[in-house]
Design a protein around this motif. Structure first.
Motif, PDB file in Angstrom:
ATOM      1  N   PRO A   1       0.813  -1.226   0.000  1.00 36.82           N
ATOM      2  CA  PRO A   1       0.000   0.000   0.000  1.00 36.82           C
ATOM      3  C   PRO A   1       0.845   1.275   0.000  1.00 36.82           C
ATOM      4  CG  PRO A   1      -0.752  -1.498   1.725  1.00 36.82           C
ATOM      5  CD  PRO A   1       0.461  -2.116   1.109  1.00 36.82           C
ATOM      6  N   GLY A   2       1.927   1.277   0.762  1.00 39.58           N
ATOM      7  CA  GLY A   2       2.783   2.470   0.810  1.00 39.58           C
ATOM      8  C   GLY A   2       3.413   2.781  -0.537  1.00 39.58           C
ATOM      9  N   TYR A   3       3.804   1.742  -1.262  1.00 39.71           N
ATOM     10  CA  TYR A   3       4.394   1.930  -2.590  1.00 39.71           C
ATOM     11  C   TYR A   3       3.346   2.464  -3.561  1.00 39.71           C
ATOM     12  CZ  TYR A   3       6.862   0.901  -6.939  1.00 39.71           C
ATOM     13  OH  TYR A   3       7.465   0.994  -8.175  1.00 39.71           O
ATOM     14  N   ILE A   4       2.134   1.950  -3.462  1.00 40.32           N
ATOM     15  CA  ILE A   4       1.054   2.423  -4.330  1.00 40.32           C
ATOM     16  C   ILE A   4       0.800   3.908  -4.084  1.00 40.32           C
ATOM     17  CG2 ILE A   4      -1.434   2.244  -4.777  1.00 40.32           C
ATOM     18  CD1 ILE A   4      -1.146  -0.799  -4.296  1.00 40.32           C
ATOM     19  N   VAL A   5       0.759   4.307  -2.825  1.00 39.61           N
ATOM     20  CA  VAL A   5       0.531   5.715  -2.483  1.00 39.61           C
ATOM     21  C   VAL A   5       1.649   6.580  -3.062  1.00 39.61           C
ATOM     22  CG1 VAL A   5       0.438   7.368  -0.573  1.00 39.61           C
ATOM     23  CG2 VAL A   5      -0.872   5.241  -0.436  1.00 39.61           C
ATOM     24  N   ARG A   6       2.898   6.149  -2.886  1.00 35.50           N
ATOM     25  CA  ARG A   6       4.038   6.922  -3.413  1.00 35.50           C
ATOM     26  C   ARG A   6       3.966   7.060  -4.933  1.00 35.50           C
ATOM     27  NH1 ARG A   6       6.822   3.804   0.180  1.00 35.50           N
ATOM     28  NH2 ARG A   6       7.846   2.570  -1.444  1.00 35.50           N
ATOM     29  N   CYS A   7       3.619   5.982  -5.614  1.00 38.76           N
ATOM     30  CA  CYS A   7       3.523   6.019  -7.077  1.00 38.76           C
ATOM     31  C   CYS A   7       2.426   6.970  -7.546  1.00 38.76           C
ATOM     32  CB  CYS A   7       3.275   4.619  -7.632  1.00 38.76           C
ATOM     33  SG  CYS A   7       4.652   3.488  -7.414  1.00 38.76           S
ATOM     34  N   MET A   8       1.285   6.938  -6.879  1.00 39.42           N
ATOM     35  CA  MET A   8       0.181   7.833  -7.246  1.00 39.42           C
ATOM     36  C   MET A   8       0.547   9.295  -6.997  1.00 39.42           C
ATOM     37  SD  MET A   8      -2.457   6.329  -8.600  1.00 39.42           S
ATOM     38  CE  MET A   8      -3.860   7.412  -8.343  1.00 39.42           C
ATOM     39  N   LYS A   9       1.207   9.559  -5.876  1.00 38.91           N
ATOM     40  CA  LYS A   9       1.619  10.936  -5.576  1.00 38.91           C
ATOM     41  C   LYS A   9       2.630  11.438  -6.604  1.00 38.91           C
ATOM     42  CE  LYS A   9       1.157  12.314  -1.049  1.00 38.91           C
ATOM     43  NZ  LYS A   9       1.666  12.465   0.313  1.00 38.91           N
ATOM     44  N   MET A  10       3.537  10.538  -7.016  1.00 35.88           N
ATOM     45  CA  MET A  10       4.541  10.915  -7.996  1.00 35.88           C
ATOM     46  C   MET A  10       3.895  11.220  -9.355  1.00 35.88           C
ATOM     47  SD  MET A  10       7.543   8.564  -9.635  1.00 35.88           S
ATOM     48  CE  MET A  10       6.311   7.702 -10.609  1.00 35.88           C
ATOM     49  N   LYS A  11       2.973  10.389  -9.783  1.00 33.68           N
ATOM     50  CA  LYS A  11       2.377  10.519 -11.122  1.00 33.68           C
ATOM     51  C   LYS A  11       1.259  11.558 -11.162  1.00 33.68           C
ATOM     52  CE  LYS A  11       1.156   8.864 -15.306  1.00 33.68           C
ATOM     53  NZ  LYS A  11       1.956   8.960 -16.475  1.00 33.68           N
ATOM     54  N   TYR A  12       0.375  11.537 -10.172  1.00 32.80           N
ATOM     55  CA  TYR A  12      -0.823  12.381 -10.206  1.00 32.80           C
ATOM     56  C   TYR A  12      -0.862  13.481  -9.145  1.00 32.80           C
ATOM     57  CZ  TYR A  12      -2.514   8.758 -13.350  1.00 32.80           C
ATOM     58  OH  TYR A  12      -2.646   7.874 -14.397  1.00 32.80           O
ATOM     59  N   GLY A  13       0.063  13.435  -8.200  1.00 28.03           N
ATOM     60  CA  GLY A  13       0.102  14.461  -7.163  1.00 28.03           C
ATOM     61  C   GLY A  13      -0.913  14.269  -6.055  1.00 28.03           C
ATOM     62  N   VAL A  14      -1.579  13.128  -6.039  1.00 23.27           N
ATOM     63  CA  VAL A  14      -2.580  12.833  -5.007  1.00 23.27           C
ATOM     64  C   VAL A  14      -2.458  11.373  -4.588  1.00 23.27           C
ATOM     65  CG1 VAL A  14      -4.265  14.571  -5.757  1.00 23.27           C
ATOM     66  CG2 VAL A  14      -4.337  12.280  -6.754  1.00 23.27           C
ATOM     67  N   THR A  15      -2.996  11.066  -3.429  1.00 18.31           N
ATOM     68  CA  THR A  15      -3.040   9.675  -2.965  1.00 18.31           C
ATOM     69  C   THR A  15      -4.167   8.953  -3.708  1.00 18.31           C
ATOM     70  OG1 THR A  15      -4.645  10.091  -1.219  1.00 18.31           O
ATOM     71  CG2 THR A  15      -2.295  10.411  -0.659  1.00 18.31           C
ATOM     72  N   PRO A  16      -4.190   7.635  -3.641  1.00 17.76           N
ATOM     73  CA  PRO A  16      -5.299   6.911  -4.273  1.00 17.76           C
ATOM     74  C   PRO A  16      -6.671   7.314  -3.729  1.00 17.76           C
ATOM     75  CG  PRO A  16      -3.524   5.386  -3.768  1.00 17.76           C
ATOM     76  CD  PRO A  16      -3.156   6.706  -3.141  1.00 17.76           C
ATOM     77  N   VAL A  17      -6.757   7.540  -2.438  1.00 19.45           N
ATOM     78  CA  VAL A  17      -8.038   7.932  -1.834  1.00 19.45           C
ATOM     79  C   VAL A  17      -8.468   9.311  -2.348  1.00 19.45           C
ATOM     80  CG1 VAL A  17      -9.199   8.469   0.344  1.00 19.45           C
ATOM     81  CG2 VAL A  17      -7.703   6.471   0.190  1.00 19.45           C
ATOM     82  N   GLN A  18      -7.522  10.237  -2.478  1.00 18.63           N
ATOM     83  CA  GLN A  18      -7.842  11.559  -3.034  1.00 18.63           C
ATOM     84  C   GLN A  18      -8.255  11.452  -4.506  1.00 18.63           C
ATOM     85  OE1 GLN A  18      -4.030  13.251  -2.067  1.00 18.63           O
ATOM     86  NE2 GLN A  18      -4.849  14.410  -0.329  1.00 18.63           N
ATOM     87  N   TYR A  19      -7.561  10.598  -5.250  1.00 20.67           N
ATOM     88  CA  TYR A  19      -7.905  10.373  -6.659  1.00 20.67           C
ATOM     89  C   TYR A  19      -9.326   9.823  -6.766  1.00 20.67           C
ATOM     90  CZ  TYR A  19      -7.435   8.900 -11.524  1.00 20.67           C
ATOM     91  OH  TYR A  19      -7.617   8.746 -12.885  1.00 20.67           O
ATOM     92  N   LEU A  20      -9.651   8.863  -5.907  1.00 19.60           N
ATOM     93  CA  LEU A  20     -10.992   8.279  -5.879  1.00 19.60           C
ATOM     94  C   LEU A  20     -12.042   9.351  -5.607  1.00 19.60           C
ATOM     95  CD1 LEU A  20     -13.013   5.889  -5.765  1.00 19.60           C
ATOM     96  CD2 LEU A  20     -12.366   5.609  -3.356  1.00 19.60           C
ATOM     97  N   LEU A  21     -11.788  10.196  -4.631  1.00 16.26           N
ATOM     98  CA  LEU A  21     -12.737  11.262  -4.301  1.00 16.26           C
ATOM     99  C   LEU A  21     -12.922  12.205  -5.487  1.00 16.26           C
ATOM    100  CD1 LEU A  21     -14.553  12.669  -2.237  1.00 16.26           C
ATOM    101  CD2 LEU A  21     -12.542  13.920  -1.464  1.00 16.26           C
TER     102      LEU A  21
END
Length: 147
Positions: free
Chosen positions: A73-93
């Motif tokens: 999960p931590g790696y997924i969060v880091r990857c999303m922040k790097m690519k999209y600037g948001v966490t997965p939960v923020q992207y979902l929202l």
């Protein structure tokens, strides 16, 4: 002499065919290289985004993503922040709110139905999140863009 001109035309045609093939080959290489330039982290973030877009109506947590995509999960969060600037939960929202905007304008569904339709369990929480992101309530948004 005519046969020489005919041969010259054939050589000229052959030259241009080779040039066209070269340009096609270079275009294929360029497209392939741009895909190869994507890092594994970038590709994972894109896969997470696709997963969220396909399952936005469901309950999605970092653990859900982790088990579905087989990454920490931590790696997924880091990857999303790097690519999209948001966490997965923020992207979902963000995705849910954008989908809700579409439904508010294109349907006559109630706010409650839209809230549950985009994955919120409680309409009041949906309205709060919507107002925070859009600076107006869902009802105000609908009235503004329908009239």
């Amino acid at each position: 002499m005519q046969s020489y001109c005919g041969l010259g035309k054939l050589v000229g045609d052959f030259f241009w065919e080779k040039q066209q093939l070269l340009f096609r080959f270079l275009a294929i290489l360029e497209n392939g290289i741009s895909d190869m330039d994507k890092t594994p982290a970038s590709r994972l973030a894109e896969n997470v985004a696709v997963f969220i877009q396909q399952h936005y109506q469901d309950e999605i947590t970092n653990e859900t993503l982790s088990s579905a995509l087989h990454f920490h999960p931590g790696y997924i969060v880091r990857c999303m922040k790097m690519k999209y600037g948001v966490t997965p939960v923020q992207y979902l929202l963000q995705f849910r709110i954008e989908r809700a905007k579409q439904l508010l304008i294109s349907t006559e569904w109630s706010i409650d139905r839209i809230a549950t339709g985009v994955g919120f369990q409680y309409a009041p929480y949906f309205s709060t999140c919507f107002k925070r992101r859009v600076a107006m309530s869902p009802l105000q948004f609908r009235k503004k863009y329908l009239h």
